[in-house]
Design a protein around this motif. Structure first.
Motif: not given
Ligand SMILES: O=C(NC/C=C/[C@H]1O[C@@H](Sc2ccncc2)[C@H](O)[C@@H]1O)c1cc([N+](=O)[O-])cc(O)c1O
Ligand SMILES: [Mg+2]
Length: 228
Positions: A68-77
């Motif tokens: 999607y917009c990468g919100y959880s990607t950033m939380r994980i990264a």
């Protein structure tokens, strides 16, 4: 021909979050989506459960289904050590583009793996793959030289949770101890997935009750450890 919701999120972040500060990007998205316009990010409440599972798992190889917009990607990264790799799969090119621009604003070391010219080897932490999980999952070992995933965050189409989990098993991408974390198992719900991971002898499953992002509605995430 106006703007899309992901574009409005991106513009708000570009206006109000500090460049290179991933936490300020995350909180800007949460502030926009709780005050201005709802969006289907995992959000801050379920996000804290995600954070805890990432920290507890200390994963080296992470897969996310549904950027999607990468919100959880950033939380994980932001919680991964150097050398770890986070592969996120998105099939909507507009969402993928917005996510990439949000990663850039956050100063996240991210790469569009579907781009032609790319430096050899994993030079960055976040690798965004454009395509459908059902097509890309069988290609991951060959394409990305990854053997097994330590953590999989599942947050794409709810009807795809179960078939893609079966596919991960069949492609030998899970090892004993691999952790699956699935968003929205209560709302909108993924009943066939839940039934599978809770009844299969190959998983030890645990439900973490929470609330749907930015709303007073019950939701939760399911953590399922693959037993091999
Ligand atoms: O529908 C939901 N999520 C679907 C997410 C879908 C995301 O994954 C790909 S599909 C894909 C990506 C990769 N491979 C195959 C398909 C879409 O382009 C989108 O980026 C949802 C809905 C609610 N809600 O309250 O209605 C709340 C949530 O937290 C949700 O996650
Ligand atoms: Mg979700």
């Amino acid at each position: 021909s106006g703007t899309t919701r992901p574009m409005r999120i991106l513009h708000y972040v570009q206006r109000s979050a500090k460049c290179g500060d991933v936490l300020s990007v995350i909180s800007a998205i949460d502030s926009f989506c709780s005050k201005v316009e709802w969006a289907m990010n995992v959000g801050d409440k379920k996000g804290e459960i995600l954070d805890a599972v990432v920290l507890e798992t200390r994963p080296r190889y992470v897969l996310e289904l549904g950027t999607y917009c990468g919100y959880s990607t950033m939380r994980i990264a932001r919680l991964l050590p150097p050398g770890a790799r986070l592969i996120t799969i998105e099939m909507n090119s507009h969402y993928a583009q917005v996510a990439k621009e949000l990663f850039q604003h956050a100063g996240l070391d991210a790469q569009d793996k579907s781009a032609e010219k790319r430096p050899a080897g994993p030079t960055c932490k976040v690798e965004l793959l454009l395509g459908s999980s059902s097509v890309l999952i069988p290609q991951l070992k060959k394409k990305l030289d990854i053997d097994k995933f330590d953590l999989v965050f599942i947050d794409h189409w709810k009807v795809s949770y179960l078939p893609d989990t079966r596919l991960l098993e069949e492609c030998g991408l899970l090892k004993s101890g691999s952790v699956l974390l699935a968003d929205n198992v209560t709302c909108p719900g993924a009943p066939d997935y839940l039934e599978y991971v809770r009844n299969s002898p190959r998983y030890r499953s645990q439900y973490f009750p929470s609330q749907l992002e930015y709303l007073q509605v019950e939701d939760g995430v399911e953590k399922s450890v693959f037993l091999g």
